[in-house]
Design an enzyme around this catalytic site. Structure first.
Site, PDB file in Angstrom:
ATOM      1  CB  THR A  25      -0.974   0.030   1.194  1.00  0.00           C
ATOM      2  OG1 THR A  25      -0.244  -0.136   2.410  1.00  0.00           O
ATOM      3  CG2 THR A  25      -2.009  -1.071   1.072  1.00  0.00           C
ATOM      4  CG  HIS A 120      -3.000 -15.338  -4.757  1.00  0.00           C
ATOM      5  ND1 HIS A 120      -3.343 -14.478  -3.735  1.00  0.00           N
ATOM      6  CD2 HIS A 120      -3.364 -16.581  -4.331  1.00  0.00           C
ATOM      7  CE1 HIS A 120      -3.885 -15.160  -2.729  1.00  0.00           C
ATOM      8  NE2 HIS A 120      -3.894 -16.436  -3.075  1.00  0.00           N
ATOM      9  CB  CYS A 128      -3.973 -18.587 -24.213  1.00  0.00           C
ATOM     10  SG  CYS A 128      -5.389 -19.207 -25.166  1.00  0.00           S
ATOM     11  CB  SER A 195      -7.024 -10.161   6.114  1.00  0.00           C
ATOM     12  OG  SER A 195      -7.263 -11.032   5.012  1.00  0.00           O
TER      13      SER A 195
END
Length: 251
Positions: A25, A120, A128, A195
């Protein structure tokens, strides 16, 4: 990547760092679930990174490409927290970074690619969904700028997406397996800016504690794993993490 990865573990502890959106952030990339997070401000935005919606709705795809084009990621630079992680690695401490982020800022700060597990995926590449061909996000966005609002795979014509794990997709089992190995083997597990609500990534903190690691949580909001931690730090990440990691590097 193995837990040891060729590093001499006999002298210094293995430090695993699980990083979430909160570490970025300060680089200008908003988080998702915090009080000012993207999902709180715009719940509809979640559809743009949901696999089923993306694959079945061309309008969602067009909006997703505009979101990628306009992302603050492209102007973002590593901040003091990323640099502290890289500094710890350069100190000779065995370090493995397990990140929920897709921004590539750990690599940009100087942490070797081989020591980073991107749970992730990455926003800096595209894949593709038909033939699995891969390319750079920069090339795909150049096509968007040239007028293609939903660029297709140039090899097979299939649907292109960012090389990230969308909601509704499973994590890469090889990457997850390596992360589990690191969590079980580490001596110190630092969860920062996360979190600890998204599974299975969040469970790595509990797994590390279960296998004897010292668990440290650096996050502004409470997490489900706070009671397992030997230390919980609520101070701003940009201040708290450099101080914490610099102390580990001199231990």
């Amino acid at each position: 990547m193995s837990a040891d990865d060729g590093t001499d573990r006999g002298k210094r502890p293995l430090v695993a760092i699980l990083s979430g959106a909160g570490i970025s952030t300060d680089s200008g990339i908003p988080d998702y679930r915090g009080p000012q997070g993207l999902w709180k401000r715009d719940p509809e935005a979640e559809k743009l990174v949901t696999y089923e919606a993306y694959m079945t709705d061309p309008d969602i795809r067009r909006r997703s490409w505009r979101m990628r084009r306009d992302s603050p990621l492209w102007a973002a630079r590593p901040n003091g927290a990323h640099e502290a992680v890289a500094r710890l690695e350069r100190s000779g401490m065995p370090v493995r970074v397990i990140t929920q982020n897709v921004d590539g800022l750990h690599q940009a700060a100087g942490v070797p690619e081989r020591k980073i597990l991107e749970l992730h995926g990455t926003s800096r590449s595209v894949v593709c969904t038909g033939c699995d061909a891969r390319g750079t996000m920069a090339d795909a966005l150049a096509r968007v700028e040239a007028g293609e609002d939903d660029p297709a795979c140039e090899r097979c014509g299939g649907v292109l997406k960012s090389a990230t794990v969308m909601f509704g997709q499973s994590l890469d089992p090889q990457v997850l397996g390596q992360a589990l190995t690191v969590a079980k083997a580490c001596d110190v597990f630092v969860a920062v800016g996360t979190s600890l609500q998204v599974q299975p990534a969040a469970s790595l903190a509990g797994l590390a504690a279960e296998h004897g690691a010292r668990l440290i949580i650096v996050n502004a909001e409470p997490t489900p794993y706070d009671t397992l931690a030997s230390a919980v730090v609520r101070d701003p990440i940009g201040v708290a993490l450099p101080s914490l990691l610099d102390s580990l590097g001199t231990a």
